[in-house]
Design an enzyme around this catalytic site. Structure first.
Site, PDB file in Angstrom:
ATOM      1  N   TYR A  92     -14.432 -12.159   0.821  1.00 19.43           N
ATOM      2  CA  TYR A  92     -15.249 -11.022   0.386  1.00 19.43           C
ATOM      3  C   TYR A  92     -16.477 -11.487  -0.388  1.00 19.43           C
ATOM      4  O   TYR A  92     -17.565 -10.933  -0.241  1.00 19.43           O
ATOM      5  CB  TYR A  92     -14.425 -10.057  -0.478  1.00 19.43           C
ATOM      6  CG  TYR A  92     -13.382  -9.301   0.314  1.00 19.43           C
ATOM      7  CD1 TYR A  92     -13.747  -8.307   1.214  1.00 19.43           C
ATOM      8  CD2 TYR A  92     -12.023  -9.587   0.181  1.00 19.43           C
ATOM      9  CE1 TYR A  92     -12.797  -7.621   1.948  1.00 19.43           C
ATOM     10  CE2 TYR A  92     -11.066  -8.911   0.915  1.00 19.43           C
ATOM     11  CZ  TYR A  92     -11.456  -7.917   1.801  1.00 19.43           C
ATOM     12  OH  TYR A  92     -10.515  -7.250   2.531  1.00 19.43           O
TER      13      TYR A  92
ATOM     14  N   ARG B  49      -3.999   6.624   0.314  1.00 17.06           N
ATOM     15  CA  ARG B  49      -4.537   7.820   0.967  1.00 17.06           C
ATOM     16  C   ARG B  49      -3.540   8.663   1.756  1.00 17.06           C
ATOM     17  O   ARG B  49      -3.784   9.833   1.987  1.00 17.06           O
ATOM     18  CB  ARG B  49      -5.661   7.421   1.924  1.00 17.06           C
ATOM     19  CG  ARG B  49      -6.915   6.992   1.221  1.00 17.06           C
ATOM     20  CD  ARG B  49      -7.641   8.215   0.692  1.00 17.06           C
ATOM     21  NE  ARG B  49      -8.843   7.826  -0.018  1.00 17.06           N
ATOM     22  CZ  ARG B  49     -10.007   7.577   0.574  1.00 17.06           C
ATOM     23  NH1 ARG B  49     -10.114   7.684   1.883  1.00 17.06           N
ATOM     24  NH2 ARG B  49     -11.046   7.218  -0.139  1.00 17.06           N
TER      25      ARG B  49
ATOM     26  N   ARG C  96      -8.047  11.401  -6.077  1.00 16.31           N
ATOM     27  CA  ARG C  96      -9.299  10.792  -5.639  1.00 16.31           C
ATOM     28  C   ARG C  96     -10.457  11.780  -5.531  1.00 16.31           C
ATOM     29  O   ARG C  96     -11.612  11.365  -5.444  1.00 16.31           O
ATOM     30  CB  ARG C  96      -9.087  10.032  -4.315  1.00 16.31           C
ATOM     31  CG  ARG C  96      -8.351   8.703  -4.476  1.00 16.31           C
ATOM     32  CD  ARG C  96      -9.258   7.582  -4.993  1.00 16.31           C
ATOM     33  NE  ARG C  96     -10.074   7.062  -3.915  1.00 16.31           N
ATOM     34  CZ  ARG C  96     -11.345   7.348  -3.738  1.00 16.31           C
ATOM     35  NH1 ARG C  96     -11.978   8.143  -4.581  1.00 16.31           N
ATOM     36  NH2 ARG C  96     -12.008   6.844  -2.728  1.00 16.31           N
TER      37      ARG C  96
ATOM     38  N   ARG D  88       0.815  -1.219   0.000  1.00 16.43           N
ATOM     39  CA  ARG D  88       0.000   0.000   0.000  1.00 16.43           C
ATOM     40  C   ARG D  88       0.846   1.267   0.000  1.00 16.43           C
ATOM     41  O   ARG D  88       0.499   2.240   0.653  1.00 16.43           O
ATOM     42  CB  ARG D  88      -0.952   0.032   1.206  1.00 16.43           C
ATOM     43  CG  ARG D  88      -2.037  -1.001   1.184  1.00 16.43           C
ATOM     44  CD  ARG D  88      -3.240  -0.507   0.397  1.00 16.43           C
ATOM     45  NE  ARG D  88      -4.227  -1.566   0.246  1.00 16.43           N
ATOM     46  CZ  ARG D  88      -5.320  -1.652   0.981  1.00 16.43           C
ATOM     47  NH1 ARG D  88      -5.579  -0.739   1.864  1.00 16.43           N
ATOM     48  NH2 ARG D  88      -6.155  -2.650   0.793  1.00 16.43           N
TER      49      ARG D  88
ATOM     50  N   ASP E 278      -6.563  -3.623  -7.357  1.00 20.17           N
ATOM     51  CA  ASP E 278      -7.104  -4.166  -6.117  1.00 20.17           C
ATOM     52  C   ASP E 278      -7.328  -5.651  -6.331  1.00 20.17           C
ATOM     53  O   ASP E 278      -7.504  -6.095  -7.475  1.00 20.17           O
ATOM     54  CB  ASP E 278      -8.423  -3.480  -5.742  1.00 20.17           C
ATOM     55  CG  ASP E 278      -8.821  -3.799  -4.306  1.00 20.17           C
ATOM     56  OD1 ASP E 278      -8.341  -3.117  -3.386  1.00 20.17           O
ATOM     57  OD2 ASP E 278      -9.576  -4.763  -4.095  1.00 20.17           O
TER      58      ASP E 278
HETATM   59  O1  1CP Z   1       0.419   0.487  -3.403  1.00 21.95           O
HETATM   60  C1  1CP Z   1      -0.459  -0.374  -3.187  1.00 21.95           C
HETATM   61  O2  1CP Z   1      -0.233  -1.402  -2.545  1.00 21.95           O
HETATM   62  C2  1CP Z   1      -1.829  -0.068  -3.679  1.00 21.95           C
HETATM   63  C3  1CP Z   1      -2.477  -1.120  -4.523  1.00 21.95           C
HETATM   64  C4  1CP Z   1      -3.465  -1.989  -3.755  1.00 21.95           C
HETATM   65  C5  1CP Z   1      -3.263  -3.323  -3.368  1.00 21.95           C
HETATM   66  C6  1CP Z   1      -1.993  -4.138  -3.493  1.00 21.95           C
HETATM   67  C7  1CP Z   1      -4.784  -1.637  -3.399  1.00 21.95           C
HETATM   68  C8  1CP Z   1      -5.428  -0.331  -3.618  1.00 21.95           C
HETATM   69  N1  1CP Z   1      -5.402  -2.751  -2.873  1.00 21.95           N
HETATM   70  C9  1CP Z   1      -4.498  -3.778  -2.825  1.00 21.95           C
HETATM   71  C10 1CP Z   1      -4.735  -5.145  -2.383  1.00 21.95           C
HETATM   72  C11 1CP Z   1      -5.865  -5.423  -1.447  1.00 21.95           C
HETATM   73  N2  1CP Z   1      -7.162  -4.993  -1.510  1.00 21.95           N
HETATM   74  C12 1CP Z   1      -5.766  -6.321  -0.369  1.00 21.95           C
HETATM   75  C13 1CP Z   1      -4.510  -7.084  -0.014  1.00 21.95           C
HETATM   76  C14 1CP Z   1      -3.555  -6.198   0.700  1.00 21.95           C
HETATM   77  C15 1CP Z   1      -3.918  -5.861   2.119  1.00 21.95           C
HETATM   78  O3  1CP Z   1      -4.152  -6.776   2.914  1.00 21.95           O
HETATM   79  O4  1CP Z   1      -3.942  -4.655   2.428  1.00 21.95           O
HETATM   80  C16 1CP Z   1      -7.006  -6.381   0.263  1.00 21.95           C
HETATM   81  C17 1CP Z   1      -7.381  -7.198   1.480  1.00 21.95           C
HETATM   82  C18 1CP Z   1      -7.893  -5.536  -0.463  1.00 21.95           C
HETATM   83  C19 1CP Z   1      -9.315  -5.297  -0.192  1.00 21.95           C
HETATM   84  C20 1CP Z   1      -9.570  -3.865   0.039  1.00 21.95           C
HETATM   85  N3  1CP Z   1      -9.654  -2.945  -0.972  1.00 21.95           N
HETATM   86  C21 1CP Z   1      -9.646  -3.175   1.276  1.00 21.95           C
HETATM   87  C22 1CP Z   1      -9.564  -3.817   2.670  1.00 21.95           C
HETATM   88  C23 1CP Z   1     -10.924  -3.959   3.287  1.00 21.95           C
HETATM   89  C24 1CP Z   1     -10.900  -4.789   4.574  1.00 21.95           C
HETATM   90  O5  1CP Z   1     -11.329  -5.967   4.523  1.00 21.95           O
HETATM   91  O6  1CP Z   1     -10.452  -4.273   5.586  1.00 21.95           O
HETATM   92  C25 1CP Z   1      -9.832  -1.807   0.976  1.00 21.95           C
HETATM   93  C26 1CP Z   1      -9.999  -0.690   1.936  1.00 21.95           C
HETATM   94  C27 1CP Z   1      -9.832  -1.686  -0.448  1.00 21.95           C
HETATM   95  C28 1CP Z   1      -9.907  -0.443  -1.254  1.00 21.95           C
HETATM   96  C29 1CP Z   1      -8.566   0.032  -1.704  1.00 21.95           C
HETATM   97  N4  1CP Z   1      -7.714  -0.683  -2.519  1.00 21.95           N
HETATM   98  C30 1CP Z   1      -6.568   0.043  -2.756  1.00 21.95           C
HETATM   99  C31 1CP Z   1      -6.718   1.292  -2.063  1.00 21.95           C
HETATM  100  C32 1CP Z   1      -5.694   2.373  -2.077  1.00 21.95           C
HETATM  101  C33 1CP Z   1      -7.968   1.262  -1.413  1.00 21.95           C
HETATM  102  C34 1CP Z   1      -8.604   2.313  -0.520  1.00 21.95           C
HETATM  103  C35 1CP Z   1      -8.447   3.717  -0.927  1.00 21.95           C
HETATM  104  C36 1CP Z   1      -9.481   4.371  -1.748  1.00 21.95           C
HETATM  105  O7  1CP Z   1     -10.682   4.241  -1.514  1.00 21.95           O
HETATM  106  O8  1CP Z   1      -9.026   5.189  -2.571  1.00 21.95           O
END
Ligand code: 1CP
Length: 346
Positions: free
Chosen positions: A149, A29, A38, A25, A74
């Site tokens: 999910y 944000r 965003r 990540r 994602d």
């Molecule tokens: O630099 C990076 O790593 C960004 C790319 C990235 C990656 C590798 C994003 C963007 N998501 C992910 C993988 C991801 N998505 C995982 C595995 C990594 C981890 O455990 O953190 C998981 C579980 C998700 C699912 C997901 N997508 C969540 C977690 C929800 C939960 O169960 O708690 C969230 C919040 C998202 C949305 C998301 N994906 C990525 C971002 C930057 C965001 C949130 C920001 C936004 O709304 O702009």
């Protein structure tokens, strides 16, 4: 001659100048540049535009000086290629319109069509071109984490419906992991085909599963996935949170690199898993929120224990929290490089 990437050298256990570092990540944000984008685009709009994807992926490399980039996407994105409908909701995360609970629903999932997410592979190619010598890590979610999910319909902390399916409808659960595994293999192979130099499988929530259940219900799928990627000849990273009880099984999947969270003591993991596997981790992400002093003292301890180990990559134990001050990460990268140099042999 171009300088060989210290990240890729560490993945191969070959000599390199200092401990490589990147952050899960690292695009998100906590960055002002990301927050600005965003206001104009949703997370999924960013992830569906090859050019925006490239721009978001490259930025943390420029801002922080990390040794690898991870594709901005994602784990949910490729589900589009399985005809599954989802959204990423503000301050919630992935939400699935029709949670998958029945044999009928699993049977109706069509084979993965990677052409429906061609933008991921086009973005991969553009990003690799833009990064030059810095390697790009492609990624996918692991079948269990994706299933959590799809079955729960939204983020969960108990995984109750997922576990119910695993125990009460094992054939349905196995069928679901099977189609997800097929998707993961194809999605990762296409990212590699587009130029990604390493691949990571995120099994973020697998730590909630007991050892026996992992061995029985999940491990065969993970072995199939890593087995099917082996001929690519690039590093394969397997990461999960809360996985102390699963590390030996995870290392037996064929993954080259095991990512571990902050709860584990890395020298102990090295002792348990042996010298061959590459280890990645594991600063408590809350330390970077707590500030520079907390981040650096934690990192110094880890790097001094691991520097000199040719198969070690610094990372946080999970993703960068959105409350992080980027200045702390910048300082962290430069100090890890400095401490890592001291420990390297030669
Ligand atoms: O630099 C990076 O790593 C960004 C790319 C990235 C990656 C590798 C994003 C963007 N998501 C992910 C993988 C991801 N998505 C995982 C595995 C990594 C981890 O455990 O953190 C998981 C579980 C998700 C699912 C997901 N997508 C969540 C977690 C929800 C939960 O169960 O708690 C969230 C919040 C998202 C949305 C998301 N994906 C990525 C971002 C930057 C965001 C949130 C920001 C936004 O709304 O702009």
């Amino acid at each position: 001659m171009t300088q060989e990437s210290r990240f890729l050298l560490a993945c191969q256990g070959k000599a390199h100048d200092t401990v490589p570092v990147w952050f899960m990540r690292q695009a998100g944000r906590y960055q002002e540049s990301y927050r600005a984008l965003r206001t104009r685009y949703s997370m999924l709009e960013l992830a569906r535009s090859p050019r925006l994807m490239r721009d978001v992926t490259v930025r943390p490399v420029e801002e922080l000086g990390v040794d690898a980039a991870i594709l901005f996407s994602d784990i949910m994105v490729p589900l589009t290629g399985l005809g599954l409908d989802f959204d990423i909701q503000e301050n919630v995360g992935p939400v699935v319109r029709d949670p998958i609970r029945t044999a009928g629903q699993v049977a109706q999932i069509p084979p993965f069509r990677s052409d429906l997410v061609d933008y991921v592979y086009e973005g991969t190619q553009l990003t690799v071109e833009a990064l030059g010598p810095i390697p790009l890590i492609g990624f996918a979610g692991a079948p269990f984490t994706l299933a959590s999910y799809l079955v729960e319909g939204r983020p969960s902390r108990t995984y109750r419906a997922t576990k119910e399916m695993m125990w009460n409808n094992p054939a349905v659960f196995q069928g679901l992991l099977e189609v997800l595994s097929d998707m993961v293999i194809e999605h990762l192979r296409r990212q590699a085909g587009a130029g990604a130099q390493a691949l990571q499988v995120f099994d973020s929530w697998i730590g909630a599963v007991g050892q026996a259940d992992y061995q029985r219900a999940v491990l065969p799928h993970m072995m199939r996935i890593f087995g099917a990627l082996k001929d690519l000849g690039i590093p394969l990273i397997y990461f999960g949170v809360g996985t102390q009880h699963l590390l030996s099984a995870m290392a037996a999947t064929g993954a080259t690199v095991i990512g571990v969270d902050w709860r584990t003591h890395l020298p102990e993991v090295r002792h348990t898993l042996g010298a061959e596997v590459v280890l990645m981790g594991n600063l408590d992400p809350e330390r970077v929120v707590a500030g520079t002093a907390a981040a650096l003292s934690g990192a110094e301890e880890i790097v001094k224990q691991m520097a000199g180990d040719p198969r070690y990559i610094f990372n946080l134990g999970h993703g960068v929290p959105k409350e992080t001050n980027p200045e702390v990460l910048r300082e962290l990268v430069s100090r890890v490089h400095e401490w890592g140099r001291l420990g390297e042999g030669s």
